[in-house]
Design an enzyme around this catalytic site. Structure first.
Site, PDB file in Angstrom:
ATOM      1  N   ASP A 194     -61.890 -50.324  30.128  1.00 25.19           N
ATOM      2  CA  ASP A 194     -63.135 -51.030  29.795  1.00 25.19           C
ATOM      3  C   ASP A 194     -62.948 -52.545  29.848  1.00 25.19           C
ATOM      4  O   ASP A 194     -63.884 -53.283  30.148  1.00 25.19           O
ATOM      5  CB  ASP A 194     -63.622 -50.630  28.401  1.00 25.19           C
ATOM      6  CG  ASP A 194     -63.991 -49.161  28.322  1.00 25.19           C
ATOM      7  OD1 ASP A 194     -64.443 -48.624  29.340  1.00 25.19           O
ATOM      8  OD2 ASP A 194     -63.811 -48.553  27.257  1.00 25.19           O
ATOM      9  N   LYS A 198     -63.467 -38.975  33.539  1.00 22.97           N
ATOM     10  CA  LYS A 198     -62.489 -39.982  33.952  1.00 22.97           C
ATOM     11  C   LYS A 198     -61.282 -39.312  34.609  1.00 22.97           C
ATOM     12  O   LYS A 198     -60.759 -39.781  35.631  1.00 22.97           O
ATOM     13  CB  LYS A 198     -62.041 -40.775  32.724  1.00 22.97           C
ATOM     14  CG  LYS A 198     -61.266 -42.025  33.048  1.00 22.97           C
ATOM     15  CD  LYS A 198     -62.205 -43.172  33.365  1.00 22.97           C
ATOM     16  CE  LYS A 198     -61.456 -44.479  33.465  1.00 22.97           C
ATOM     17  NZ  LYS A 198     -62.360 -45.623  33.463  1.00 22.97           N
ATOM     18  N   ASN A 213     -74.685 -53.122  31.258  1.00 22.10           N
ATOM     19  CA  ASN A 213     -74.823 -51.734  31.675  1.00 22.10           C
ATOM     20  C   ASN A 213     -75.745 -51.001  30.709  1.00 22.10           C
ATOM     21  O   ASN A 213     -75.551 -51.105  29.501  1.00 22.10           O
ATOM     22  CB  ASN A 213     -73.427 -51.086  31.672  1.00 22.10           C
ATOM     23  CG  ASN A 213     -73.406 -49.721  32.314  1.00 22.10           C
ATOM     24  OD1 ASN A 213     -74.340 -49.337  32.986  1.00 22.10           O
ATOM     25  ND2 ASN A 213     -72.338 -48.988  32.081  1.00 22.10           N
ATOM     26  N   ASP A 267     -63.190 -46.309  26.054  1.00 21.50           N
ATOM     27  CA  ASP A 267     -64.294 -46.221  25.094  1.00 21.50           C
ATOM     28  C   ASP A 267     -63.840 -46.393  23.648  1.00 21.50           C
ATOM     29  O   ASP A 267     -64.161 -45.580  22.768  1.00 21.50           O
ATOM     30  CB  ASP A 267     -65.040 -44.896  25.266  1.00 21.50           C
ATOM     31  CG  ASP A 267     -65.852 -44.863  26.555  1.00 21.50           C
ATOM     32  OD1 ASP A 267     -65.856 -45.879  27.267  1.00 21.50           O
ATOM     33  OD2 ASP A 267     -66.468 -43.829  26.849  1.00 21.50           O
ATOM     34  N   TYR A 294     -39.412 -20.708  34.124  1.00 17.71           N
ATOM     35  CA  TYR A 294     -39.184 -20.742  32.686  1.00 17.71           C
ATOM     36  C   TYR A 294     -37.758 -20.295  32.411  1.00 17.71           C
ATOM     37  O   TYR A 294     -36.818 -20.843  32.979  1.00 17.71           O
ATOM     38  CB  TYR A 294     -40.246 -19.897  31.964  1.00 17.71           C
ATOM     39  CG  TYR A 294     -40.275 -20.140  30.474  1.00 17.71           C
ATOM     40  CD1 TYR A 294     -40.402 -21.432  29.962  1.00 17.71           C
ATOM     41  CD2 TYR A 294     -40.158 -19.094  29.590  1.00 17.71           C
ATOM     42  CE1 TYR A 294     -40.415 -21.671  28.603  1.00 17.71           C
ATOM     43  CE2 TYR A 294     -40.177 -19.315  28.218  1.00 17.71           C
ATOM     44  CZ  TYR A 294     -40.298 -20.608  27.732  1.00 17.71           C
ATOM     45  OH  TYR A 294     -40.301 -20.839  26.385  1.00 17.71           O
ATOM     46  N   GLY A 329     -67.197 -59.584  24.160  1.00 25.94           N
ATOM     47  CA  GLY A 329     -66.564 -58.322  23.841  1.00 25.94           C
ATOM     48  C   GLY A 329     -65.311 -58.108  24.670  1.00 25.94           C
ATOM     49  O   GLY A 329     -64.792 -59.033  25.310  1.00 25.94           O
ATOM     50  N   ALA A 330     -64.841 -56.859  24.687  1.00 25.96           N
ATOM     51  CA  ALA A 330     -63.566 -56.539  25.328  1.00 25.96           C
ATOM     52  C   ALA A 330     -63.563 -56.893  26.810  1.00 25.96           C
ATOM     53  O   ALA A 330     -62.636 -57.529  27.317  1.00 25.96           O
ATOM     54  CB  ALA A 330     -63.251 -55.053  25.131  1.00 25.96           C
TER      55      ALA A 330
END
Length: 751
Positions: free
Chosen positions: A167, A99, A291, A142, A44, A201-202
């Site tokens: 995702d 994650k 899923n 998500d 520091y 979807g995605a």
């Protein structure tokens, strides 16, 4: 698709896992010493001013003087948490911490989770964009569709570091790898392949984008949402879905599947009726990735079409589409070349690397742990999630693609050296332990829990059963049923053996009396031991084949437990039984023996302990380098207690056991390369990883000191060298530690 497995567990066990000890799953530790005033001054003020000025002059120096180059932010607003929906930013935190743990576990990428309390797309984008100086990459997670498309695309345009919505792209990359191999096995060319994408979807859109980038023609893909086929001119679809609209007169799933080569599902459980498979082309390819339950299960699909190649998101079926095969290693490669983005070339490179890996011979440790010999074919088109070669192969391919496509800002000059560095970043033990759990599920065993009246043992037995690792065989009285109920388990699902009413007791008494009658025991002594001593009773169950493994140790001292066990079970012929502790760090493992059994082993016994410990090290993925430890290094200083160590070395000299060994050595010489270099005649090629202690006192003290002070995870003690697989746990063991011992013993790693 699925970052873990479908392992079952109780809600109580899950909450205990997240709350015991330090709450949550991550912590931050200093990577530099912080012990002295000088350390603090360098870290520091005033020392920190030097790198501050250097970075101000050249922003690229941030990668040299800070953690930026190995730091990824996992960011969510909680609008699409797993399969749970929009539960908010705070509720997403356990997932985001998880994650972050996966990044570290699989690719040695440091990660921090950030949960943003907003559903406003612009505010979310602004918040993330402002974080660019802090991180080397951004992993979005998500976030509901279609907002996720806007967020990722805008951030990729505004930020000069990789932004990756896992995702979408993680699922796409792993599915693309499997598709490459499925097309190869069925002799198809992607340019002539017809694909049905059930879901819009995605993840589905990302899959469509990627396989088109790999060569699939635009009109060879029919995408369906809940309404049906998305055809050119159809109203009620968003701009990302309309990009995949096809020129077709087909409207339903049944229409779309007529003559189709591939079905890719990212929709809902049961969405693909088995009878529709008959409409598909010969040797159809099905990726049922809903899923947690797929559009169709592999058994259903194969009954309808025996020629099908099928993948799902589940670990209990072949060909698992598992995102953990991708995102850690993709970021590893991107970070190492300081990529400004993750582009299509890098995604395709990752998919192709995974596909090639599945075609290679599977390493022995993977095959052994899974209990089956994987080989490339219809049931193995995607690599096993815990294949240790992933860390070397995928990041290297991604890094090369980043350099070739012009998005890398740092070149890797020597790719072979880089791959070697990747191999050294992770500890093979962590992969082997994970593989052991997977192997236990593939080849479940019967484990005798001898102390079935203890709560920690019952919790372990419940976890062992619900994890699918095998069948727990409980030893105890009738009260065990009540205790199981109190823990939320169904007592009728557990096998209980009670010595008061077991029909096996007469046979047990006969067996025990035959063993002990010439050691001063009368028949009534044997009857008393069988009826009253749970370790005797449990060991006899093992001897009579009522179980494959026995686990005990919670209620008795180690020495007393071993005395009881030895009345029933012997050591393996020509072996010395011993205890071993294993200390596991991020990038290292150290094996210490004998920590529990032999108080002052002879030279012959030390040699046998070394051979047994080296075998365990090899089974856990390490090439053993054995050091016989002492207070003396090659006679300096001289002392009275060196003869047995020197005798052990002579025994191994005569045996030529096939591994490196040396001694007598002080610990600093055995573990510190600089100290070892002072002895050029020493036979160790590097720091020792198997430490054979001269006596039980020093071994046990050392293992417990290191466990409490060292910061490494500890496995053990593991009991090695008995005729039957038995593990004697420490009295302070947790349920999780008991399950690990049971799995290691059942899988043959601890034997």
């Amino acid at each position: 698709m699925n970052e873990g497995s479908n392992v079952e567990f109780s809600e109580r066990e899950a909450l205990l896992f997240h709350s015991e000890g330090r709450p949550g799953k991550i912590e931050i530790i200093a990577s530099k010493p912080m012990s002295t005033q000088r350390d603090l001054a360098l870290a520091y003020s005033p020392g920190v001013a030097v790198p501050v000025r250097a970075i101000a002059e050249d922003p690229g120096k941030a990668y040299d003087y800070t953690a930026k180059g190995n730091l990824v932010a996992v960011i969510s607003n909680g609008t699409a948490i797993l399969g749970l929906g929009n539960l908010g930013a705070l509720a997403s935190k356990p997932v985001m911490e998880g994650k972050a743990v996966l990044f570290k576990r699989f690719a040695d990428v440091d990660s921090i989770d950030l949960e943003l309390k907003t559903e406003d797309v612009d505010r979310f984008i602004d918040a993330v964009e402002l974080l660019e100086p802090s991180f080397g990459g951004i992993n979005l997670e998500d976030i509901k569709s279609p907002e996720c498309f806007v967020i990722e695309q805008t951030l990729r345009e505004r930020m000069n570091i990789p932004v990756f919505h896992d995702d979408q792209h993680g699922t796409a990359i792993i599915a693309a790898a499997g598709l490459i191999n499925a097309l190869h096995l069925t002799g198809r060319d992607i340019k002539a392949t017809k694909v049905v994408m059930n879901g819009a979807g995605a993840a589905a859109i990302a899959c469509a984008d990627l396989i088109k980038a790999m060569g699939l023609p635009q009109d060879n893909l029919l995408m369906l949402d809940r309404t049906g086929v998305i055809w050119r001119g159809r109203e009620g679809v968003n701009q990302w879905q309309s990009a995949h609209a096809a020129e077709t007169d087909r409207r339903s799933l049944a229409d779309a599947l007529e003559g189709a080569d591939v079905f890719m599902g990212l929709s809902a459980a049961g969405a693909l009726p088995a009878e529709l498979l008959a409409k598909m082309a010969p040797r159809p390819i099905v990726f049922a990735m809903a899923n947690p339950d797929p559009e169709i299960t592999p058994p259903e699909a194969k009954r309808a079409r025996p020629d099908v190649i099928i993948a799902t998101g589940r670990s209990d079926y072949p060909n698992q589409v598992n995102n953990v095969l991708g995102f850690p290693f993709i970021f590893r490669g991107a970070l190492d070349v300081r990529a400004t983005t993750i582009n299509d070339a890098m995604k395709v490179a990752a998919a192709e690397a995974l596909a090639q890996l599945a075609r290679q011979q599977v390493p022995e440790e993977v095959a052994t742990a899974y209990g089956v010999q994987h080989s490339f074919g219809p049931d193995y088109i995607i690599p096993a999630p815990f294949d240790p070669r992933l860390m070397e192969i995928v990041p290297a391919a991604v890094a090369q693609a980043a350099m070739d496509s012009g998005v890398a800002t740092k070149a890797i000059e020597d790719m072979d050296a880089y791959r070697q560095t990747l191999r050294g970043r992770l500890n093979p033990t962590t992969s082997v332990l994970t593989l052991a759990y997977e192997g236990a599920r593939a080849n479940p065993k019967r484990v005798i829990f001898a102390e079935g009246e203890e709560e920690v043992v019952l919790r372990a037995a419940i976890a062992f059963k619900e994890g699918g690792y095998g069948t727990p065989v409980l030893v105890g009285r009738e009260s065990v049923h009540e205790r199981l109920e109190a823990l939320g388990a169904n007592p009728n699902e557990f096998e209980l053996h009670n010595s008061r009413n077991s029909p096996l007791v007469p046979q047990m008494v006969d067996f025990l009396y035959a063993r002990l009658q010439r050691r001063g025991y009368l028949r009534r002594d044997c009857e008393r031991m069988v009826n009253q001593d749970r370790n005797i009773f449990g060991a006899l169950l093992l001897q009579l084949g009522e179980g494959d493994v026995m686990l005990t140790g919670i209620t008795r001292t180690y020495a007393e437990t071993m005395r009881q066990i030895r009345r029933v079970i012997d050591e393996e012929p020509d072996r010395t039984s011993f205890g071993m502790h294993v200390l596991v760090g991020q990038s290292h493992t150290v094996f210490i023996a004998d920590t529990t059994v032999n108080e002052r082993p002879s030279g012959e016994e030390l040699a046998q302990i070394a051979v047994g410990a080296a075998q365990v090290a090899r089974r856990m993925g390490h090439e053993p380098r054995v050091a016989f430890l002492s207070y003396s290094t090659f006679g300096n200083p001289e002392g009275r207690w060196l003869d047995n160590i020197r005798a052990a070395v002579k025994v191994l000299d005569e045996q030529a056991p096939g591994f490196e060994y040396e001694g007598e050595m002080a610990p600093d010489v055995a573990l510190n390369p600089r100290q070892l270099a002072n002895y050029p005649f020493a036979r160790l090629s590097g720091p020792a990883n198997v430490l054979i202690m001269p006596g039980l006192q020093s071994a046990n003290i050392s293992a417990k000191l290191l466990r409490e002070l060292g910061g490494d995870a500890t496995i053990g003690p593991m009991l090695i060298g008995m005729e039957k697989p038995i593990q004697v746990a420490a009295m302070t063991s947790s349920a999780s530690e008991l399950v690990t011992l049971a799995v290691l013993a059942a899988g043959g790693i601890a034997r």
